[in-house]
Design a protein around this motif. Structure first.
Motif, short mmCIF file in Angstrom:
data_model
loop_
_atom_site.label_atom_id
_atom_site.label_comp_id
_atom_site.label_asym_id
_atom_site.label_seq_id
_atom_site.Cartn_x
_atom_site.Cartn_y
_atom_site.Cartn_z
N GLU A 180 -1.11 11.13 -16.17
CA GLU A 180 -0.04 11.73 -16.96
C GLU A 180 1.10 10.74 -17.21
O GLU A 180 1.76 10.82 -18.25
N ASN A 181 1.34 9.84 -16.27
CA ASN A 181 2.38 8.82 -16.41
C ASN A 181 1.84 7.51 -15.85
O ASN A 181 1.91 7.26 -14.65
N PRO A 182 1.29 6.64 -16.71
CA PRO A 182 0.67 5.39 -16.26
C PRO A 182 1.62 4.47 -15.49
O PRO A 182 1.16 3.57 -14.77
N GLU A 183 2.93 4.70 -15.60
CA GLU A 183 3.88 3.87 -14.86
C GLU A 183 4.07 4.34 -13.42
O GLU A 183 4.70 3.66 -12.61
N PHE A 184 3.54 5.51 -13.10
CA PHE A 184 3.72 6.07 -11.77
C PHE A 184 3.05 5.20 -10.71
O PHE A 184 1.85 4.93 -10.78
N LEU A 185 3.85 4.75 -9.75
CA LEU A 185 3.40 3.89 -8.64
C LEU A 185 2.70 2.63 -9.14
O LEU A 185 1.85 2.07 -8.45
N ASN A 186 3.04 2.21 -10.33
CA ASN A 186 2.49 0.96 -10.87
C ASN A 186 3.38 -0.18 -10.42
O ASN A 186 4.20 -0.71 -11.18
N THR A 187 3.22 -0.55 -9.16
CA THR A 187 4.10 -1.53 -8.53
C THR A 187 3.35 -2.34 -7.50
O THR A 187 2.44 -1.82 -6.83
N PRO A 188 3.69 -3.62 -7.36
CA PRO A 188 3.05 -4.42 -6.30
C PRO A 188 3.68 -4.18 -4.93
O PRO A 188 3.13 -4.58 -3.92
N SER A 189 4.83 -3.54 -4.91
CA SER A 189 5.54 -3.31 -3.66
C SER A 189 4.97 -2.11 -2.91
O SER A 189 4.50 -1.15 -3.52
N GLY A 190 5.03 -2.16 -1.59
CA GLY A 190 4.56 -1.07 -0.77
C GLY A 190 5.51 0.13 -0.83
O GLY A 190 6.71 -0.02 -1.04
N VAL A 191 4.96 1.32 -0.66
CA VAL A 191 5.73 2.56 -0.71
C VAL A 191 5.35 3.44 0.48
O VAL A 191 4.17 3.54 0.84
N GLN A 192 6.35 4.04 1.10
CA GLN A 192 6.10 5.01 2.17
C GLN A 192 6.68 6.36 1.77
O GLN A 192 7.81 6.44 1.30
N LYS A 232 0.86 -1.19 0.00
CA LYS A 232 0.00 0.00 0.00
C LYS A 232 0.89 1.24 0.00
O LYS A 232 2.12 1.14 0.15
N LEU A 233 0.28 2.42 -0.17
CA LEU A 233 1.00 3.68 -0.10
C LEU A 233 0.75 4.30 1.27
O LEU A 233 -0.39 4.63 1.62
N VAL A 234 1.81 4.44 2.04
CA VAL A 234 1.72 5.02 3.38
C VAL A 234 2.28 6.44 3.31
O VAL A 234 3.42 6.64 2.87
N TRP A 235 1.48 7.41 3.76
CA TRP A 235 1.88 8.82 3.63
C TRP A 235 1.97 9.48 5.01
O TRP A 235 1.04 9.40 5.80
N LYS A 236 3.10 10.15 5.26
CA LYS A 236 3.27 10.89 6.51
C LYS A 236 3.83 12.28 6.17
O LYS A 236 4.85 12.38 5.49
N SER A 237 3.16 13.31 6.65
CA SER A 237 3.61 14.68 6.42
C SER A 237 4.01 15.33 7.74
O SER A 237 3.22 15.35 8.69
N PHE A 238 5.24 15.85 7.78
CA PHE A 238 5.79 16.44 8.99
C PHE A 238 5.86 17.96 8.87
O PHE A 238 6.26 18.49 7.84
N ASP A 239 5.50 18.64 9.96
CA ASP A 239 5.62 20.09 10.03
C ASP A 239 7.07 20.46 10.29
O ASP A 239 7.93 19.60 10.46
N GLU A 240 7.34 21.77 10.36
CA GLU A 240 8.73 22.23 10.53
C GLU A 240 9.30 21.86 11.89
O GLU A 240 10.52 21.81 12.06
N ASP A 241 8.43 21.53 12.85
CA ASP A 241 8.91 21.12 14.18
C ASP A 241 8.99 19.60 14.31
O ASP A 241 9.12 19.07 15.42
N SER A 242 8.90 18.90 13.17
CA SER A 242 8.99 17.43 13.08
C SER A 242 7.78 16.70 13.64
O SER A 242 7.81 15.48 13.80
N SER A 243 6.69 17.42 13.93
CA SER A 243 5.46 16.75 14.35
C SER A 243 4.67 16.35 13.09
O SER A 243 4.71 17.04 12.07
N ILE A 244 3.97 15.23 13.17
CA ILE A 244 3.16 14.79 12.03
C ILE A 244 1.86 15.60 12.00
O ILE A 244 1.13 15.66 12.98
N TRP A 245 1.60 16.24 10.86
CA TRP A 245 0.36 17.02 10.74
C TRP A 245 -0.67 16.32 9.85
O TRP A 245 -1.85 16.68 9.85
#
Length: 301
Positions: free
Chosen positions: A92-104, A45-58
Motif C-alpha cells: 500500500e505504501n512502497p516507502e514503508f520501512l524502505n530503509t537500510p537502518s535498523g528499526v525496533q 533488521k526489524l526487531v519486534w517486541k510485544s508487551f502484555d498489560e503486566d509489562s511481560s513480553i508475550w
C-alpha cells in the motif's frame, strides 16, 4: 525521539454477526487500548517486541527489512500473521520501512490479551498510522472482518457503524445512557475465536434482510432508551433474534437466576457480556467465578 501511535480497544453493543450483512451496530471505544513505538536499532533488521498489560513480553521476532523474512521468533504463527500485515502495508505504501537502518518496535497492551477488546484491530490501526495508509484497507487485505473495531480504534466517542456495499460508514454520536450506573461488563473467562464464529454464522440459512431490519430497529431504540427497563427489553429482543439464527442459547440461560438482563457482545460464548444490574451485580458474578466485572463508566471512553 521515538514515534508513538495509540489505538483504542472496542466493544460492539448491538449488531454482532448481523453487522457483516449491513446491519447498523452501536459500538463503543474503550479506555483500554494498545500503543506502538518506533525506535532505531543498531543492526539492519526489524526487531519486534510485544508487551502484555503486566509489562511481560508475550511475543518477539526479528524480520529482514527487504522482504520481511522471519529471522527468528517466539511464536511462528503470530510472526507469520505480522509478516503478512507488514507486507501488505508496504504494498500500500512502497516507502514503508524502505530503509537500510535498523528499526525496533515495541507494542504495549493496556488490557489482557484474553479479554478480546481488540489486540489485532489496535495493532492493524497502529501499523496503518505508522505506514500512513488506510486502516480499513489493511484490515480487509489481512485479517478481514466488518471493520467496526478499526472505527473504534481511532474514534474517542461511541459510534454507529455499518457496511454499505462493502464500504465503512461511521457516525460518531453522543451516547450517554442516563442509567449507565446500572450497566456492567463481565468477562466470561473464555477468549472466543471471532473468525470461527463468523464462519459458523455464514453457514446459517436465514432471511438476511429481515434480520438486518430487526437489528437496525433495536439499535435505534438502544439510542433512545431513557430507562434501564427499556434497555432490558431490547436486550432480550436482540438475544432472541440471534439465538434463533445461530442455534445457540441466549447467555441468560447460563445464569437463569440473575435478576437483570444479559447480552452477549461479539462472538457468542465468550469474551465480555453486558449486564443490567445494581450494586449486587459484582458479587453475583464473583460468587460464580467471574471476577472481572467492570462498570460501564470504567470501560467506555
Amino acid at each position: 525521539m521515538a514515534e508513538k501511535y495509540y489505538s483504542n480497544g472496542k466493544l460492539l453493543l448491538t449488531g454482532e454477526y448481523a453487522i457483516l450483512d449491513g446491519a447498523m451496530g452501536l459500538a463503543v471505544p474503550t479506555k483500554f487500548g494498545q500503543s506502538l513505538e518506533v525506535f532505531s536499532h543498531k543492526q539492519p533488521k526489524l526487531v519486534w517486541k510485544s508487551f502484555d498489560e503486566d509489562s511481560s513480553i508475550w511475543f518477539e521476532a526479528d524480520f529482514d527489512l527487504d522482504g520481511f523474512s522471519i529471522l527468528n521468533t517466539s511464536d511462528k504463527e503470530t510472526a507469520e500473521t505480522l509478516q503478512k500485515i507488514l507486507t501488505v502495508a508496504r504494498i500500500e505504501n512502497p516507502e514503508f520501512l524502505n530503509t537500510p537502518s535498523g528499526v525496533q518496535i515495541e507494542t504495549r497492551l493496556g488490557f489482557p490479551r484474553k479479554w478480546g477488546l481488540g489486540t489485532s484491530s489496535t495493532l492493524i490501526n497502529n501499523i496503518a498510522q505508522w505506514a500512513n495508509i488506510d486502516a480499513y484497507t489493511l484490515l480487509s487485505k489481512t485479517l478481514g472482518g466488518s471493520g467496526y473495531d478499526i472505527a473504534c480504534a481511532h474514534h474517542y466517542q461511541p459510534l454507529l457503524y455499518r457496511l454499505d456495499l462493502g464500504k465503512s460508514k461511521v457516525l460518531p454520536l453522543n451516547f450517554h445512557p442516563p442509567f449507565d450506573q446500572s450497566l456492567f461488563f463481565i468477562y466470561l473467562n473464555k477468549k472466543q475465536n471471532s473468525r470461527k464464529a463468523i464462519a459458523n454464522y455464514r453457514k446459517q440459512t436465514f432471511n438476511k434482510k429481515k434480520l438486518v431490519d430487526k437489528i437496525n430497529d433495536i439499535t435505534q431504540s438502544f439510542l433512545e432508551a431513557q430507562r434501564v427497563e427499556e434497555m432490558e427489553s431490547l436486550i432480550l429482543e436482540h438475544e432472541m433474534a440471534l439465538s434463533t439464527i445461530l442455534g445457540m442459547p441466549p447467555i441468560k440461560q447460563k445464569f437463569p437466576d440473575y435478576f437483570g438482563a444479559l447480552k452477549s457482545l461479539g462472538a457468542w460464548g465468550g469474551d465480555f457480556i453486558l449486564a443490567t444490574g445494581n450494586e449486587k451485580t459484582p458479587a453475583y458474578f464473583k460468587d460464580r467465578g467471574f471476577d472481572i466485572v467492570i462498570p460501564y463508566s470504567e470501560m467506555v471512553l
